[in-house]
Design a protein around this motif. Structure first.
Motif, PDB file in Angstrom:
ATOM      1  N   ARG A  88      94.850  43.928  49.108  1.00  0.00           N
ATOM      2  CA  ARG A  88      93.652  43.761  48.288  1.00  0.00           C
ATOM      3  C   ARG A  88      93.652  42.404  47.606  1.00  0.00           C
ATOM      4  O   ARG A  88      92.613  41.790  47.417  1.00  0.00           O
ATOM      5  CB  ARG A  88      93.594  44.869  47.257  1.00  0.00           C
ATOM      6  CG  ARG A  88      92.245  45.017  46.615  1.00  0.00           C
ATOM      7  CD  ARG A  88      92.264  46.128  45.619  1.00  0.00           C
ATOM      8  NE  ARG A  88      92.490  47.413  46.241  1.00  0.00           N
ATOM      9  CZ  ARG A  88      93.286  48.341  45.740  1.00  0.00           C
ATOM     10  NH1 ARG A  88      93.929  48.145  44.619  1.00  0.00           N
ATOM     11  NH2 ARG A  88      93.428  49.473  46.361  1.00  0.00           N
ATOM     12  N   ASN A  89      94.842  41.907  47.230  1.00  0.00           N
ATOM     13  CA  ASN A  89      94.879  40.632  46.499  1.00  0.00           C
ATOM     14  C   ASN A  89      95.000  39.425  47.403  1.00  0.00           C
ATOM     15  O   ASN A  89      94.474  38.370  47.099  1.00  0.00           O
ATOM     16  CB  ASN A  89      96.043  40.650  45.514  1.00  0.00           C
ATOM     17  CG  ASN A  89      95.759  41.574  44.360  1.00  0.00           C
ATOM     18  OD1 ASN A  89      94.635  41.625  43.892  1.00  0.00           O
ATOM     19  ND2 ASN A  89      96.757  42.306  43.913  1.00  0.00           N
ATOM     20  N   HIS A  90      95.746  39.550  48.505  1.00  0.00           N
ATOM     21  CA  HIS A  90      96.006  38.364  49.321  1.00  0.00           C
ATOM     22  C   HIS A  90      95.311  38.394  50.662  1.00  0.00           C
ATOM     23  O   HIS A  90      95.379  37.419  51.400  1.00  0.00           O
ATOM     24  CB  HIS A  90      97.508  38.222  49.575  1.00  0.00           C
ATOM     25  CG  HIS A  90      98.287  37.994  48.331  1.00  0.00           C
ATOM     26  ND1 HIS A  90      98.381  36.766  47.726  1.00  0.00           N
ATOM     27  CD2 HIS A  90      98.983  38.843  47.556  1.00  0.00           C
ATOM     28  CE1 HIS A  90      99.115  36.888  46.639  1.00  0.00           C
ATOM     29  NE2 HIS A  90      99.492  38.129  46.509  1.00  0.00           N
ATOM     30  N   ARG A  91      94.676  39.519  51.016  1.00  0.00           N
ATOM     31  CA  ARG A  91      93.959  39.642  52.282  1.00  0.00           C
ATOM     32  C   ARG A  91      94.857  39.450  53.489  1.00  0.00           C
ATOM     33  O   ARG A  91      94.386  39.085  54.553  1.00  0.00           O
ATOM     34  CB  ARG A  91      92.797  38.631  52.377  1.00  0.00           C
ATOM     35  CG  ARG A  91      91.532  39.076  51.688  1.00  0.00           C
ATOM     36  CD  ARG A  91      91.025  40.295  52.351  1.00  0.00           C
ATOM     37  NE  ARG A  91      89.825  40.849  51.775  1.00  0.00           N
ATOM     38  CZ  ARG A  91      89.671  42.132  51.562  1.00  0.00           C
ATOM     39  NH1 ARG A  91      90.650  42.972  51.802  1.00  0.00           N
ATOM     40  NH2 ARG A  91      88.544  42.623  51.097  1.00  0.00           N
ATOM     41  N   THR A  92      96.158  39.660  53.350  1.00  0.00           N
ATOM     42  CA  THR A  92      97.054  39.556  54.493  1.00  0.00           C
ATOM     43  C   THR A  92      98.210  40.525  54.302  1.00  0.00           C
ATOM     44  O   THR A  92      98.595  40.819  53.169  1.00  0.00           O
ATOM     45  CB  THR A  92      97.586  38.128  54.663  1.00  0.00           C
ATOM     46  OG1 THR A  92      98.467  38.104  55.788  1.00  0.00           O
ATOM     47  CG2 THR A  92      98.377  37.707  53.457  1.00  0.00           C
ATOM     48  N   ILE A  93      98.736  41.060  55.402  1.00  0.00           N
ATOM     49  CA  ILE A  93      99.967  41.843  55.290  1.00  0.00           C
ATOM     50  C   ILE A  93     101.064  41.246  56.162  1.00  0.00           C
ATOM     51  O   ILE A  93     102.022  41.909  56.502  1.00  0.00           O
ATOM     52  CB  ILE A  93      99.760  43.326  55.654  1.00  0.00           C
ATOM     53  CG1 ILE A  93      98.995  43.462  56.944  1.00  0.00           C
ATOM     54  CG2 ILE A  93      99.105  44.062  54.529  1.00  0.00           C
ATOM     55  CD1 ILE A  93      98.977  44.874  57.417  1.00  0.00           C
TER      56      ILE A  93
ATOM     57  N   ARG B  81      91.929  43.353  59.609  1.00  0.00           N
ATOM     58  CA  ARG B  81      91.078  42.195  59.368  1.00  0.00           C
ATOM     59  C   ARG B  81      89.951  42.183  60.395  1.00  0.00           C
ATOM     60  O   ARG B  81      88.882  42.684  60.161  1.00  0.00           O
ATOM     61  CB  ARG B  81      91.896  40.906  59.493  1.00  0.00           C
ATOM     62  CG  ARG B  81      93.092  40.870  58.610  1.00  0.00           C
ATOM     63  CD  ARG B  81      92.817  40.297  57.240  1.00  0.00           C
ATOM     64  NE  ARG B  81      92.043  39.094  57.209  1.00  0.00           N
ATOM     65  CZ  ARG B  81      92.536  37.876  57.210  1.00  0.00           C
ATOM     66  NH1 ARG B  81      93.824  37.687  57.308  1.00  0.00           N
ATOM     67  NH2 ARG B  81      91.752  36.844  57.115  1.00  0.00           N
ATOM     68  N   THR B  82      90.213  41.633  61.578  1.00  0.00           N
ATOM     69  CA  THR B  82      89.147  41.527  62.567  1.00  0.00           C
ATOM     70  C   THR B  82      89.448  42.420  63.764  1.00  0.00           C
ATOM     71  O   THR B  82      89.076  43.574  63.776  1.00  0.00           O
ATOM     72  CB  THR B  82      88.992  40.073  63.027  1.00  0.00           C
ATOM     73  OG1 THR B  82      90.288  39.591  63.339  1.00  0.00           O
ATOM     74  CG2 THR B  82      88.376  39.228  61.938  1.00  0.00           C
TER      75      THR B  82
END
Lengths: 103, 170
Positions: A88-93, B81-82
């Motif tokens: 939610r905060n960094h948009r990456t896992i 994501r995509t």
């Protein structure tokens, strides 16, 4: 040809090492959690095998394995909640990109 | 465990366990990895049945396949994501990870061979469910209660961590 304790322990070691390889070499944090679950399954197989072959009267290994199962489930839940919060905060896992604490 | 059916079942299940575990780590798509992990969990439950651990096998299916996998699939869904195509890449330490795993496997196999663990006498309990149930409430009662508190803590913690905190701000 008969199956003894060593066969089950070899299977447990193989599953643990596959999980270890995955936990060390993957970038997706969810896959790392999946590989940690594999490692715990490997340990559980060893525990239940010992209960069957070494202490069959008191199946302590199976009781231990049930506790390991419960703790693994709790840990997966908390770990996934952390991953969702990070996403939610960094948009990456990808663990390569989550490096704020790296110096 | 000399019966050829049991020997055959062990080798089939062991192959399924290790092959699907390897496929979990090597699959390119994380959803494929999750579904292969389901195969691994079912095969491990089969191994437990071979080890006369019926209660542990059923609990494995119920908890791992029934709860942990659903949770994992939801997390995958919430963090996509995509496209899902290349969502399981390897990092730069791929070779070192493989080397460490192989060395550890060799060490463990060297340590397990040879008849190191003499069996204690006594028969298997006829019903593991009853035996485990009695043990949980007599000998392992403290651990059982602590596990319950741990599960409560994990539940509260997971909800607090994953909750959307837009509503809590004034």
């Amino acid at each position: 040809m008969s199956i003894g304790l060593e066969h089950f322990l070899a299977l447990s070691a193989a599953l643990f090492c596959v999980g270890l390889f995955g936990a060390l070499s993957k970038r997706n944090a969810i896959v790392i959690l999946m590989c940690i679950e594999l490692m715990m399954n490997g340990a559980n197989i060893a525990l239940v095998a010992f209960a069957r072959f070494v202490t069959p009267a008191l199946i302590t290994g199976q009781i231990f394995a049930v506790f390991v199962l419960a703790i693994a489930a709790a840990e997966a839940a908390v770990g996934l909640a952390i991953i969702i919060a990070i996403y939610r905060n960094h948009r990456t896992i990808s663990v390569d990109d989550i490096n704020l604490m790296k110096w | 465990m000399n019966d050829p059916i049991i020997v055959g079942a062990f080798y089939v299940l062991a192959f399924l366990v290790v092959a699907s575990a390897l496929a979990v780590t090597l699959a390119r798509n994380v959803v494929h990895a999750a579904l292969l992990l389901v195969v691994t969990f079912f095969s491990v439950a089969g191994i437990y049945v071979l080890l006369s651990a019926d209660f542990v096998a059923v609990v494995q299916v119920l908890i791992y396949v029934g709860a942990v996998m659903i949770l994992l699939l939801f997390a995958i869904m919430l963090t996509q994501r995509t496209s899902m195509a290349q969502t399981n890449p390897s990092n730069a330490q791929y070779a070192w990870g493989a080397a460490v795993a192989v060395v550890l496997l060799a060490l463990m196999l060297a340590g397990f061979t040879g008849n190191r663990w003499p069996a204690l006498p006594g028969p298997l309990p006829s019903s593991t469910v009853q035996y485990i149930g009695e043990a949980f409430f007599s000998r392992y009662a403290v651990a059982f209660e602590i596990a319950a508190v741990l599960l409560l803590a994990a539940l509260v913690g997971a909800i607090v961590l994953a909750a959307d905190d837009k509503e809590r701000k004034p």
